[in-house]
Every structure is written in structure tokens, then in C-alpha cells.
Design an enzyme around this catalytic site. Structure first.
Site, PDB file in Angstrom:
ATOM      1  N   ASP A 230       0.560  -1.333  -0.140  1.00 39.23           N
ATOM      2  CA  ASP A 230      -0.141  -0.505   0.018  1.00 39.23           C
ATOM      3  C   ASP A 230       0.892   0.856   0.028  1.00 39.23           C
ATOM      4  OD1 ASP A 230       0.515  -0.624   2.665  1.00 39.23           O
ATOM      5  OD2 ASP A 230      -0.733   0.572   3.877  1.00 39.23           O
TER       6      ASP A 230
ATOM      7  N   GLU B 149       0.402  -0.633   6.157  1.00 36.08           N
ATOM      8  CA  GLU B 149       1.325  -0.338   7.213  1.00 36.08           C
ATOM      9  C   GLU B 149       1.022   1.023   6.603  1.00 36.08           C
ATOM     10  OE1 GLU B 149       4.982   1.677   7.373  1.00 36.08           O
ATOM     11  OE2 GLU B 149       3.606   2.325   6.214  1.00 36.08           O
TER      12      GLU B 149
END
Length: 382
Positions: free
Chosen positions: A74, A139
Site C-alpha cells: 500500500d 502499513e
């Protein structure tokens, strides 16, 4: 600086990852792409999806030591698209710099990990131990359903990582000049100071929570929490948000909201910090509610097999020494290190992370791939 590409496979994989708009917690097929490289090498691919988060646990081998590459697919939002020189999800090499959201944080590292592993396994099919990948799409977001949930699963079945490299962008001015062998802990407090709303002309009929909180906040800000140690700087206290008032100039507010954060060393624990904060607040006779968010404990990987191998690999590939540090923010390493794993963060230069026109020197990715491969050779060859 030229646009010379010495490793076409690395460039192609980097661009394929960067072209996917995996804004947290989306993965957009990045993990499937990586799995496609790992399966032919003998990796068992295990999806560990929780809620809105995709996680991948890939492992080759069933003996120790277990070496793990950890990272995230991400990326943060791009912000103002018009401000980008080149569209954020259309990777492009410009004067030797690979541009795209996630180039430095941390899709470039993911590509390096894959290509380094591909080379290593091909050249050393009978290597000792096991290699794994722990990859999440959560994250940059709330980090609730990502690495921490995977680690819980691995711990429940007693699957232990001995060595872990997290591909966060640790370098400052050149590839490998700094690695992170630890991180400070992080604890956030949400403080609500209660008062009584009223007219500013009649303060005796009201109770101003801003006035009541000032001395307590001043003491919290001036407190010496510890003096740090050889590996960590002293603990810091910072007020990050404060909100009080109705917007009207003639109204005493009924409450004050304060958010603060402590970045702390191994000299302290959550309980010690909480007790000291409560002691200070209570000493100022204020009415309050206090909620805590536990972002992560401090961790440290001191001299040992992994850190020694990281330092020597960087020296052999680049010719210069690295500097292990514990500065900066937190990373998913805080979920892995408490299991007993030796852990080091090693990735590209962090100068443009989370910024418009994020980019990384492509030659640095080529060097990083060599360093990762050398690490595998040092730790998994007899």
C-alpha cells in the site's frame, strides 16, 4: 545522469508494481504479481486476509533459520494530481530517477527483494534454511489488520522468524548509509479536560478548562522522562492536536481536547509513562478523561548475525560503512521484533517519501538488489 538500465527484470517488475494504484489499504494485484515470481521458485503462497486488508505469507523451505523479507504494497494518497510532474501511477525513468508513488516507500524495495531471491535460489537451489515474504496492504493506514495479524497467526502455530529485513526507506543521502536496527516506542494520549461553559463576562459562573489545563500541559512538556541510552535518544513528549472553544469570542468553552504523543526508549514502558502522566494531571486538580492508543513498543537488534551481515554486505557492495540508528518513526518491525526475531530496516533513500513526485535513483535499486542477495548468501549458505 543517464537512463541506463542494467537490470531489465528489476526495472520491469518495479514499474509493474508502481503502475498499480494501491492506495492504502488496497493492494490492486501487487501481491498476486509477487506470488507469480515466487511460485516457480518453490514458495508456498498463503493468503492471510483480514477485513479490508490483503496479506501474503510466502515461504520456501521448512527448516531453520527462517529468513524473512517484510514489506507493504500500500501507498499513501497522491494529493494534488496537478502538482505531479509525471502521473503518480505511470512510472517513468527521468534522468536516472524512477518516478511514481511508492518508488521509495516501498515498492522499489519489494522489487529488489523478489529479484534478489530469484537470483539466489536459482544459483543456490540447495541453500540451507528457509526464505519467506511477509507482505501487507495495511502499513500506511491504521495497521490493524496487516502485519500484526499475520504475526499473531504465525505465533499461534509456533512459526518463528529468525532474521527479518524490512524494506522501509532507511537511507538518507546514499544507498545503505543508514540502516535502522531499532525504533522508539510510540504511545498516544487523548485527553479531555472538563469545564463548565459560560459567558466570558461572568467567569465566576463558569469553569474554563483551558486555564485549568495550562499548568499541567506545561509540566508534561517540560518533564525529563529519561536520558535515553547508548542506542536511543531521550524520550520526547509532543502535543500534536489541541481543540477548545465554540468559535464565539464571548463564550468560555465547556471542554478542551488535547492529543499528545510520546516517542520513548527502552528505558521506559507503557505502564511507567501512563503512571507519570496521570500523576502530573492529578497534581493539578483537573477533571479529565484520558484514553490511550498503543502504537508500538521500542525494539532493538544489537550486534549479532543479522546486523553484522547487513553491515558487511553493504560494505562489500558499496565500499562504505553503514550507520545503524534507531531514529525516525515507527514501522511494522514493531510487530515482528517482539517475537524474538533479529530485525533490520534496509531500503532506499527516503528524501521524497510521501511527497509529490516521489522518486528513487534506479541505480540504487540495482545496488540494493545486490545487497539483499549478498545477505542471503551470508546467512543461508554454509
Amino acid at each position: 545522469m543517464t537512463d541506463t538500465i542494467n537490470d531489465q527484470a528489476l526495472f520491469d517488475l518495479s514499474c509493474d508494481l508502481l503502475s498499480r494504484p494501491s492506495i492504502t489499504p488496497l493492494d490492486e494485484g501487487c501481491q498476486d504479481l509477487m506470488a507469480g515470481y515466487l511460485k516457480p521458485l518453490g514458495f508456498n503462497i498463503e493468503a492471510m486476509d483480514f477485513e479490508d486488508t490483503q496479506n501474503m505469507w510466502a515461504r520456501k523451505g521448512d527448516t531453520g533459520p527462517l529468513f524473512c523479507f517484510a514489506g507493504h504494497t500500500d501507498v499513501v494518497p497522491v494529493g494534488n494530481l496537478d502538482a505531479w510532474t509525471n502521473p503518480p501511477f505511470e512510472p517513468k525513468l527521468i534522468d536516472g530517477m524512477l518516478h511514481g508513488r511508492g518508488a521509495a516507500d516501498m515498492k522499489g524495495s519489494l522489487a529488489c527483494m523478489i529479484i534478489a531471491t530469484q537470483r539466489f535460489v536459482t544459483q543456490h537451489p540447495n541453500h540451507k534454511g528457509s526464505i519467506s515474504f511477509l507482505i501487507t496492504s495495511d502499513e500506511e493506514g491504521p495497521f490493524i489488520n496487516g502485519t500484526t495479524r499475520v504475526i499473531d497467526t504465525l505465533e499461534a502455530r509456533n512459526e518463528k522468524i529468525q532474521y527479518c529485513i524490512v524494506g522501509e526507506p532507511s537511507s538518507t543521502t546514499k544507498l545503505g548509509d543508514i540502516v535502522k536496527n531499532g525504533r522508539r516506542g510510540s504511545l498516544t494520549g487523548d485527553l479531555l479536560v472538563k469545564g463548565k461553559q459560560g459567558h466570558v463576562a461572568y467567569p465566576h459562573l463558569a469553569s474554563n478548562p483551558i486555564h485549568k489545563a495550562l499548568l499541567a500541559l506545561d509540566e508534561l512538556a517540560k518533564t525529563t522522562w529519561d536520558h535515553g541510552n547508548a542506542s536511543f535518544p531521550p524520550t520526547s513528549f509532543q502535543i500534536s492536536n489541541i481543540n477548545g472553544g465554540t468559535g464565539a469570542g464571548n463564550v468560555i468553552p465547556g471542554e478542551l481536547k488535547i492529543q499528545f504523543n510520546l516517542r520513548f526508549s527502552t528505558e521506559l514502558t507503557f505502564d511507567l509513562i501512563k503512571a507519570r502522566v496521570v500523576e502530573i494531571l492529578n497534581s493539578h486538580d483537573i477533571d479529565y478523561d484520558l484514553d490511550w492508543t498503543y502504537n508500538g513498543l521500542p525494539f532493538l537488534t544489537d550486534s549479532g548475525n543479522l546486523l553484522d551481515a547487513v553491515c558487511s554486505s553493504i560494505k562489500e557492495i558499496t565500499g562504505y560503512d553503514t550507520d545503524p540508528q534507531t531514529s525516525g518513526g515507527t514501522s511494522d518491525g514493531r510487530f515482528i521484533a517482539p517475537t524474538g526475531a533479529q530485525l533490520v530496516e534496509l531500503g532506499p533513500v527516503n528524501a521524497t517519501i510521501h511527497q509529490v513526485d516521489e522518486c528513487v535513483k534506479f541505480s540504487d535499486l540495482e545496488i540494493l538488489t545486490d545487497v539483499y542477495q549478498r545477505l542471503l548468501e551470508k546467512l543461508l549458505l554454509d
